[in-house]
Design a protein around this motif. Structure first.
Motif, mmCIF file in Angstrom:
data_model
loop_
_atom_site.group_PDB
_atom_site.id
_atom_site.type_symbol
_atom_site.label_atom_id
_atom_site.label_comp_id
_atom_site.label_asym_id
_atom_site.label_seq_id
_atom_site.Cartn_x
_atom_site.Cartn_y
_atom_site.Cartn_z
ATOM 1 N N UNK A 315 0.823 -1.213 0.000
ATOM 2 C CA UNK A 315 0.000 0.000 0.000
ATOM 3 C C UNK A 315 0.857 1.263 0.000
ATOM 4 N N UNK A 316 1.982 1.241 0.728
ATOM 5 C CA UNK A 316 2.834 2.429 0.798
ATOM 6 C C UNK A 316 3.412 2.766 -0.574
ATOM 7 N N UNK A 317 3.787 1.742 -1.333
ATOM 8 C CA UNK A 317 4.334 1.971 -2.661
ATOM 9 C C UNK A 317 3.276 2.540 -3.605
ATOM 10 N N UNK A 318 2.058 2.022 -3.533
ATOM 11 C CA UNK A 318 0.972 2.550 -4.354
ATOM 12 C C UNK A 318 0.717 4.015 -4.022
ATOM 13 N N UNK A 319 0.715 4.344 -2.744
ATOM 14 C CA UNK A 319 0.500 5.728 -2.321
ATOM 15 C C UNK A 319 1.619 6.633 -2.841
ATOM 16 N N UNK A 320 2.871 6.189 -2.697
ATOM 17 C CA UNK A 320 4.011 6.996 -3.136
ATOM 18 C C UNK A 320 3.957 7.276 -4.637
ATOM 19 N N UNK A 321 3.615 6.249 -5.419
ATOM 20 C CA UNK A 321 3.497 6.449 -6.871
ATOM 21 C C UNK A 321 2.354 7.403 -7.198
ATOM 22 N N UNK A 322 1.241 7.269 -6.475
ATOM 23 C CA UNK A 322 0.082 8.112 -6.745
ATOM 24 C C UNK A 322 0.375 9.582 -6.467
ATOM 25 N N UNK A 323 1.097 9.865 -5.400
ATOM 26 C CA UNK A 323 1.428 11.259 -5.073
ATOM 27 C C UNK A 323 2.197 11.909 -6.214
ATOM 28 N N UNK A 336 -6.526 5.037 -9.350
ATOM 29 C CA UNK A 336 -6.512 3.575 -9.322
ATOM 30 C C UNK A 336 -5.568 3.065 -8.224
ATOM 31 N N UNK A 337 -4.413 3.691 -8.090
ATOM 32 C CA UNK A 337 -3.453 3.284 -7.068
ATOM 33 C C UNK A 337 -3.936 3.632 -5.661
ATOM 34 N N UNK A 338 -4.555 4.805 -5.519
ATOM 35 C CA UNK A 338 -5.016 5.227 -4.203
ATOM 36 C C UNK A 338 -6.194 4.390 -3.715
#
Length: 414
Positions: A315-323, A336-338
Motif C-alpha cells: 500500500x505504501x508503494x501505491x501511495x508513493x506512486x500516486x502522489x 486507481x493506485x489510491x
C-alpha cells in the motif's frame, strides 16, 4: 603452493629504469608506491624500494635498488590469472633487455624460460583450486570474511552481508565459491573467475578490470577514489565496445558515475540493473531519485507506478506512486493506485486524504468529500485536511460549511 616471480641483477641505468617503471605503472595501474620495508638490498646494503602497481587485482612488482645498482624484485602473479603472470614476465624481459642484461629470473611455473602458455594455465588453475579450497574451509569455520587473491595492502569495497570470500571480482558465499572452484578445476568459463585471463585483452578482460577497479581499493583519499572510478568507467566502455553482450556490473557502474557527478551516464547502467531485477524495490527507488534529479519527473512517476503494479500488496508503494502522479495532474492513474492503497490500509488517514485529492482533480467532488470525511475521522487535527474540506465545500456551493472548515484549519495552524 605459491607462484612467484623473483629477479636479481645489476641495473646499469638506475635513473632510466625508474623513469621507465614510473611511466609503465602510471599507464597500467596505480603508479609507483614506496615499499614500507625494502628487502634484499644486495651487496650494497638496504635498498630503495618501490612497487609497480600494474593491475588492481594483481600483486605489485616490488623492486629494490641497492646503492651499488644491484636490483632485486619479486611478484606473486597467480591470483589475477595467467594473463597477468604472462604480462609480468614480459615486463621483466623488457627490464632485462633495457636496463639489466645480467638479470636472473626465477619463475615457479617455468613460463619465463619456456614460454609455454598451456603449462602456465595449468599451474595457475591448480594454484587456484588448492588455495581456493583452503579459503572455503576457512569460511566454513568462521563468521568473518575471508580475503582471497587480493593484493597486499588492498581492501575490498562493499563485501555484502554474512561471511563471504572477498575477491577482486566480488564477494562469494560458500555455495557460489564452491561452484566457482568446480568450474576452474574443470576448465570451464575461466575468464569469469580470474581478473586477467586473456593476454589479448578481450571484452572479458576489460569487464573484469572494471569490476576490479570498483571492488579493490589500494589507496585512500578522494583523488585516488575518483581515479579508480574513472578507470572503471573507461574499462567498462571498452568491454561493451568489444562485445555489446558482455555482462557488466551495472549497479556499481551507475554508482560510480553518480559519484563522479556524471548522472546522465549513470542512467543507462541503472536502467539495465533494474531490468535485470524488475521487482527490486531499492534499485527502482534509486532510479526514481536519479530521474527526478535529471528533471525527468514523468519517467520517475512511471517507474514507481510500474513497481507498484509488480507489488500489488504494498500500500505504501501505491501511495508513493500516486502522489507523484497527482503532481503531474495524472489524476486518473493516481486514483486507481489510491483506491488500492485505501483498500489495503483503510486506517491510513493520508491515503484517504490523497484519494480525495485525486477524485477532486477528476471533478468528482461528492466522492472526494466522502473520502476526506473518512480521513478527518481518522486524523481530526490535520489542518491541511480541513483546508481541503473548505475548498471542496466551496466547489459544492456550501459556503457556510466551507467558512467553518476554514476557521477550523486556522485554529489548527493551517
Amino acid at each position: 603452493m605459491s607462484l612467484v616471480l623473483a629477479c636479481h641483477g645489476v641495473c646499469v641505468d638506475v635513473e632510466g629504469m625508474l623513469a621507465w617503471a614510473r611511466a609503465l605503472s602510471e599507464r597500467e595501474g596505480e603508479g609507483l608506491q614506496p615499499l614500507g620495508a625494502a628487502r634484499g638490498g644486495g651487496a650494497g646494503g638496504q635498498g630503495q624500494g618501490v612497487a609497480l602497481a600494474l593491475h588492481p587485482a594483481g600483486e605489485p612488482l616490488r623492486l629494490v635498488l641497492a646503492a651499488d645498482g644491484t636490483l632485486t624484485g619479486w611478484l606473486s602473479a597467480a591470483s589475477a590469472g595467467p594473463g597477468y603472470h604472462q604480462f609480468a614476465c614480459e615486463v621483466l624481459a623488457q627490464l632485462k633487455q633495457r636496463f639489466a642484461p645480467d638479470l636472473l629470473v626465477r619463475d615457479d611455473t617455468g613460463y619465463f624460460a619456456r614460454r609455454d602458455r598451456a603449462e602456465l594455465e595449468a599451474a595457475v588453475r591448480a594454484w587456484r583450486v588448492q588455495a581456493g579450497r583452503r579459503a572455503l574451509a576457512t569460511l566454513r569455520r568462521t563468521r568473518h570474511h575471508v580475503l582471497f587473491g587480493l593484493p597486499e595492502g588492498s581492501q575490498a569495497r562493499e563485501p555484502g552481508a554474512g561471511p563471504r570470500i572477498l575477491t577482486a571480482l566480488g564477494a562469494f558465499d560458500a555455495r557460489s565459491w564452491e561452484r566457482a572452484l568446480a568450474e576452474v578445476e574443470a576448465g570451464r568459463e575461466l575468464h569469469r573467475h580470474f581478473a586477467w585471463w586473456n593476454p589479448g585483452k578481450d571484452a572479458w578482460y576489460w569487464r573484469n578490470l572494471a569490476l576490479a577497479y570498483l571492488t579493490v581499493r589500494h589507496r585512500a583519499g578522494e583523488q585516488a577514489r575518483r581515479r579508480r572510478l574513472a578507470r572503471a568507467a573507461l574499462a567498462a566502455r571498452t568491454a561493451r565496445g568489444l562485445d555489446p553482450e558482455v555482462p557488466l556490473p551495472e549497479a556499481q557502474l551507475a554508482r560510480a558515475y553518480e559519484e563522479l557527478g556524471r548522472e546522465a551516464e549513470a542512467l543507462p547502467h541503472l536502467r539495465a540493473a533494474c531490468a535485470a531485477a524488475p521487482a527490486h524495490r531499492e534499485l527502482r527507488h534509486w532510479l526514481v531519485r536519479l530521474l527526478e534529479r535529471l528533471g525527468r519527473q514523468a519517467e520517475a512517476a512511471a517507474e514507481l507506478e510500474n513497481l507498484a503494479e509488480r507489488r500489488p500488496r504494498d500500500s505504501a508503494l501505491a501511495y508513493e506512486a500516486a502522489v507523484r502522479l497527482i503532481e503531474l495532474d495524472e489524476h486518473a492513474r493516481a486514483l486507481r493506485l489510491l483506491e488500492r492503497a485505501a483498500r489495503l490500509a483503510p486506517r491510513r488517514a493520508r491515503y484517504q486524504g490523497e484519494l480525495a485529492v485525486a477524485l477532486a482533480g477528476l471533478g468528482r467532488y461528492h466522492e472526494a468529500l466522502a473520502a476526506l470525511e473518512r480521513a478527518l475521522e481518522l486524523d481530526p487535527h490535520n489542518p491541511v485536511g480541513w483546508g481541503n474540506r473548505a475548498a471542496l465545500l466551496e466547489a459544492l456551493g456550501r459556503h457556510d460549511e466551507a467558512a467553518a472548515a476554514r476557521r477550523r484549519a486556522a485554529e489548527l495552524g493551517g
